[in-house]
Design a protein around this motif. Structure first.
Motif, PDB file in Angstrom:
ATOM      1  N   ALA A 273      -3.084   2.666  10.259  1.00  0.00           N
ATOM      2  CA  ALA A 273      -2.293   1.668   9.529  1.00  0.00           C
ATOM      3  C   ALA A 273      -0.815   2.040   9.563  1.00  0.00           C
ATOM      4  CB  ALA A 273      -2.788   1.552   8.088  1.00  0.00           C
ATOM      5  N   ALA A 274      -0.504   3.326   9.426  1.00  0.00           N
ATOM      6  CA  ALA A 274       0.883   3.782   9.473  1.00  0.00           C
ATOM      7  C   ALA A 274       1.510   3.492  10.837  1.00  0.00           C
ATOM      8  CB  ALA A 274       0.956   5.270   9.154  1.00  0.00           C
ATOM      9  N   GLU A 275       0.737   3.677  11.896  1.00  0.00           N
ATOM     10  CA  GLU A 275       1.229   3.356  13.245  1.00  0.00           C
ATOM     11  C   GLU A 275       1.529   1.868  13.364  1.00  0.00           C
ATOM     12  OE1 GLU A 275      -1.478   4.720  16.282  1.00  0.00           O
ATOM     13  OE2 GLU A 275      -1.545   6.733  15.395  1.00  0.00           O
ATOM     14  N   ILE A 276       0.613   1.040  12.903  1.00  0.00           N
ATOM     15  CA  ILE A 276       0.777  -0.418  12.982  1.00  0.00           C
ATOM     16  C   ILE A 276       2.033  -0.860  12.237  1.00  0.00           C
ATOM     17  CG2 ILE A 276      -0.236  -2.608  12.181  1.00  0.00           C
ATOM     18  CD1 ILE A 276      -3.033  -1.225  12.688  1.00  0.00           C
ATOM     19  N   LEU A 277       2.297  -0.235  11.101  1.00  0.00           N
ATOM     20  CA  LEU A 277       3.395  -0.647  10.221  1.00  0.00           C
ATOM     21  C   LEU A 277       4.686   0.149  10.443  1.00  0.00           C
ATOM     22  CD1 LEU A 277       1.254  -1.096   6.996  1.00  0.00           C
ATOM     23  CD2 LEU A 277       2.140  -2.904   8.493  1.00  0.00           C
ATOM     24  N   ASN A 278       4.712   1.012  11.448  1.00  0.00           N
ATOM     25  CA  ASN A 278       5.896   1.822  11.765  1.00  0.00           C
ATOM     26  C   ASN A 278       6.358   2.680  10.591  1.00  0.00           C
ATOM     27  OD1 ASN A 278       6.036   0.770  14.381  1.00  0.00           O
ATOM     28  ND2 ASN A 278       7.333  -0.920  13.718  1.00  0.00           N
ATOM     29  N   VAL A 279       5.409   3.254   9.880  1.00  0.00           N
ATOM     30  CA  VAL A 279       5.736   4.118   8.746  1.00  0.00           C
ATOM     31  C   VAL A 279       6.283   5.435   9.307  1.00  0.00           C
ATOM     32  CG1 VAL A 279       4.788   5.345   6.745  1.00  0.00           C
ATOM     33  CG2 VAL A 279       4.009   3.021   7.284  1.00  0.00           C
ATOM     34  N   PRO A 280       7.476   5.841   8.858  1.00  0.00           N
ATOM     35  CA  PRO A 280       8.092   7.040   9.439  1.00  0.00           C
ATOM     36  C   PRO A 280       7.415   8.335   9.002  1.00  0.00           C
ATOM     37  CG  PRO A 280       9.457   6.199   7.656  1.00  0.00           C
ATOM     38  CD  PRO A 280       8.328   5.210   7.847  1.00  0.00           C
ATOM     39  N   HIS A 281       7.682   9.384   9.762  1.00  0.00           N
ATOM     40  CA  HIS A 281       7.190  10.723   9.447  1.00  0.00           C
ATOM     41  C   HIS A 281       7.669  11.099   8.040  1.00  0.00           C
ATOM     42  CE1 HIS A 281       5.943  14.853   9.983  1.00  0.00           C
ATOM     43  NE2 HIS A 281       7.141  15.231   9.556  1.00  0.00           N
ATOM     44  N   GLY A 282       6.796  11.741   7.278  1.00  0.00           N
ATOM     45  CA  GLY A 282       7.131  12.132   5.912  1.00  0.00           C
ATOM     46  C   GLY A 282       6.604  11.165   4.875  1.00  0.00           C
ATOM     47  N   TYR A 283       6.141   9.999   5.325  1.00  0.00           N
ATOM     48  CA  TYR A 283       5.536   9.004   4.445  1.00  0.00           C
ATOM     49  C   TYR A 283       4.105   8.766   4.900  1.00  0.00           C
ATOM     50  CZ  TYR A 283      10.136   7.756   2.635  1.00  0.00           C
ATOM     51  OH  TYR A 283      11.359   7.791   2.033  1.00  0.00           O
ATOM     52  N   GLU A 284       3.262   8.367   3.966  1.00  0.00           N
ATOM     53  CA  GLU A 284       1.883   8.020   4.300  1.00  0.00           C
ATOM     54  C   GLU A 284       1.497   6.724   3.605  1.00  0.00           C
ATOM     55  OE1 GLU A 284      -1.177  10.965   4.209  1.00  0.00           O
ATOM     56  OE2 GLU A 284       0.286  12.563   4.554  1.00  0.00           O
ATOM     57  N   VAL A 285       0.586   5.996   4.242  1.00  0.00           N
ATOM     58  CA  VAL A 285       0.031   4.796   3.618  1.00  0.00           C
ATOM     59  C   VAL A 285      -1.065   5.268   2.666  1.00  0.00           C
ATOM     60  CG1 VAL A 285      -1.090   2.572   3.958  1.00  0.00           C
ATOM     61  CG2 VAL A 285       0.524   3.420   5.674  1.00  0.00           C
ATOM     62  N   VAL A 286      -0.876   4.999   1.385  1.00  0.00           N
ATOM     63  CA  VAL A 286      -1.823   5.443   0.362  1.00  0.00           C
ATOM     64  C   VAL A 286      -2.963   4.436   0.228  1.00  0.00           C
ATOM     65  CG1 VAL A 286      -2.096   6.010  -2.089  1.00  0.00           C
ATOM     66  CG2 VAL A 286       0.009   6.634  -0.881  1.00  0.00           C
ATOM     67  N   GLU A 287      -2.610   3.155   0.159  1.00  0.00           N
ATOM     68  CA  GLU A 287      -3.622   2.113   0.033  1.00  0.00           C
ATOM     69  C   GLU A 287      -3.061   0.778   0.477  1.00  0.00           C
ATOM     70  OE1 GLU A 287      -5.082   0.926  -3.811  1.00  0.00           O
ATOM     71  OE2 GLU A 287      -3.122   1.034  -4.736  1.00  0.00           O
ATOM     72  N   LEU A 288      -3.953  -0.173   0.659  1.00  0.00           N
ATOM     73  CA  LEU A 288      -3.590  -1.555   0.948  1.00  0.00           C
ATOM     74  C   LEU A 288      -3.979  -2.364  -0.283  1.00  0.00           C
ATOM     75  CD1 LEU A 288      -5.074  -1.764   4.555  1.00  0.00           C
ATOM     76  CD2 LEU A 288      -2.690  -1.280   3.913  1.00  0.00           C
ATOM     77  N   ILE A 289      -3.046  -3.154  -0.789  1.00  0.00           N
ATOM     78  CA  ILE A 289      -3.320  -3.973  -1.965  1.00  0.00           C
ATOM     79  C   ILE A 289      -3.246  -5.436  -1.549  1.00  0.00           C
ATOM     80  CG2 ILE A 289      -2.626  -4.572  -4.316  1.00  0.00           C
ATOM     81  CD1 ILE A 289      -1.200  -1.824  -4.443  1.00  0.00           C
ATOM     82  N   LEU A 290      -4.345  -6.143  -1.693  1.00  0.00           N
ATOM     83  CA  LEU A 290      -4.383  -7.565  -1.370  1.00  0.00           C
ATOM     84  C   LEU A 290      -3.838  -8.334  -2.557  1.00  0.00           C
ATOM     85  CD1 LEU A 290      -7.913  -7.814   0.265  1.00  0.00           C
ATOM     86  CD2 LEU A 290      -5.787  -6.852   1.168  1.00  0.00           C
ATOM     87  N   LEU A 291      -3.151  -9.447  -2.275  1.00  0.00           N
ATOM     88  CA  LEU A 291      -2.534 -10.231  -3.333  1.00  0.00           C
ATOM     89  C   LEU A 291      -2.629 -11.710  -3.000  1.00  0.00           C
ATOM     90  CD1 LEU A 291      -0.679 -10.314  -5.912  1.00  0.00           C
ATOM     91  CD2 LEU A 291       1.258 -10.269  -4.319  1.00  0.00           C
ATOM     92  N   GLY A 292      -3.083 -12.490  -3.957  1.00  0.00           N
ATOM     93  CA  GLY A 292      -3.158 -13.932  -3.767  1.00  0.00           C
ATOM     94  C   GLY A 292      -3.840 -14.590  -4.956  1.00  0.00           C
ATOM     95  N   TYR A 293      -3.990 -15.915  -4.840  1.00  0.00           N
ATOM     96  CA  TYR A 293      -4.670 -16.660  -5.902  1.00  0.00           C
ATOM     97  C   TYR A 293      -6.177 -16.482  -5.730  1.00  0.00           C
ATOM     98  CZ  TYR A 293      -0.337 -18.711  -7.416  1.00  0.00           C
ATOM     99  OH  TYR A 293       0.925 -18.866  -7.926  1.00  0.00           O
ATOM    100  N   PRO A 294      -6.861 -16.085  -6.809  1.00  0.00           N
ATOM    101  CA  PRO A 294      -8.303 -15.812  -6.714  1.00  0.00           C
ATOM    102  C   PRO A 294      -9.116 -17.041  -6.312  1.00  0.00           C
ATOM    103  CG  PRO A 294      -7.413 -15.014  -8.801  1.00  0.00           C
ATOM    104  CD  PRO A 294      -6.348 -15.842  -8.146  1.00  0.00           C
ATOM    105  N   GLY A 295     -10.061 -16.794  -5.434  1.00  0.00           N
ATOM    106  CA  GLY A 295     -11.031 -17.812  -5.067  1.00  0.00           C
ATOM    107  C   GLY A 295     -12.340 -17.574  -5.788  1.00  0.00           C
ATOM    108  N   GLU A 296     -12.339 -16.658  -6.739  1.00  0.00           N
ATOM    109  CA  GLU A 296     -13.533 -16.304  -7.517  1.00  0.00           C
ATOM    110  C   GLU A 296     -13.095 -15.776  -8.868  1.00  0.00           C
ATOM    111  OE1 GLU A 296     -15.571 -12.956  -5.746  1.00  0.00           O
ATOM    112  OE2 GLU A 296     -13.759 -11.771  -5.673  1.00  0.00           O
ATOM    113  N   ARG A 297     -14.020 -15.740  -9.797  1.00  0.00           N
ATOM    114  CA  ARG A 297     -13.778 -15.166 -11.128  1.00  0.00           C
ATOM    115  C   ARG A 297     -14.909 -14.182 -11.421  1.00  0.00           C
ATOM    116  NH1 ARG A 297      -8.673 -15.757 -12.288  1.00  0.00           N
ATOM    117  NH2 ARG A 297      -7.973 -17.876 -11.979  1.00  0.00           N
TER     118      ARG A 297
END
Length: 191
Positions: free
Chosen positions: A138-162
């Motif tokens: 994921a870091a490669e895809i997003l060009n995250v520089p050395h010294g940083y890491e992708v901790v998590e992916l957070i999805l965001l949007g209007y819920p299609g469920e409750r």
């Protein structure tokens, strides 16, 4: 919205409506994340807002088979890659300030993520934390520089469920007095 309502009402959303998230709401959510506390105010977090279908498809490939978040990742209008800088949070003059070592992913990034998800819920949006993925890819895809890491992916949007509320352990199972295992005698109902 009352803070306790947000804390108790927020759910992991695995189905999203295609509606776009208004930029004003997104900025409020990111502002809430920005105000999270951090070790010595290092603010080691960084957020990458992904809306591109192409990038979301590439990120979906970083999730292993069996991760229920893959379909949701492709549905959600926004994926926020929460990144954190290594070697800052938890350090004093370049050396670990505690036996916890590099504190960032354990604590500071989680505080920012919690603010983000509660703010999203308060604004009528849903989120999903994805931690089971190939962070290096994921870091490669997003060009995250050395010294940083992708901790998590957070999805965001209007819920299609409750989703229905999930159960929680009672306070008597998780709160102790003075020493681990010693019962804390609770006298008031939980908020």
């Amino acid at each position: 919205m009352e803070i306790f309502d947000a804390i108790k009402g927020r759910r992991s959303i695995r189905s999203y409506r295609p509606d776009e998230v208004e930029e004003e709401k997104l900025l409020k959510i990111l502002e809430a994340a920005r105000w999270a506390p951090s070790w010595a105010n290092t603010q080691c977090w960084r957020f990458i807002v992904v809306k591109s279908r192409e990038l979301k498809e590439a990120l979906a490939e970083t999730l292993p088979e069996g991760n229920r978040g893959k379909k949701a990742l492709l549905e959600a209008p926004i994926v926020i890659a929460l990144c954190a800088e290594r070697g800052r949070s938890g350090f004093i003059k370049g050396k670990p300030g505690s036996d916890k070592g590099d504190w960032w992913f354990m604590f500071d990034a989680a505080l920012a993520a919690q603010n983000l998800t509660l703010a999203a819920y308060a604004l009528g949006l849903g989120t999903l934390h994805i931690g089971w993925f190939d962070a290096k890819k994921a870091a490669e895809i997003l060009n995250v520089p050395h010294g940083y890491e992708v901790v998590e992916l957070i999805l965001l949007g209007y819920p299609g469920e409750r989703p229905k509320p999930t159960s929680r352990k009672g306070l008597d199972e998780i709160v102790f007095a003075e020493r681990f295992g010693q019962p804390y005698h609770l006298t008031a109902a939980s908020p």
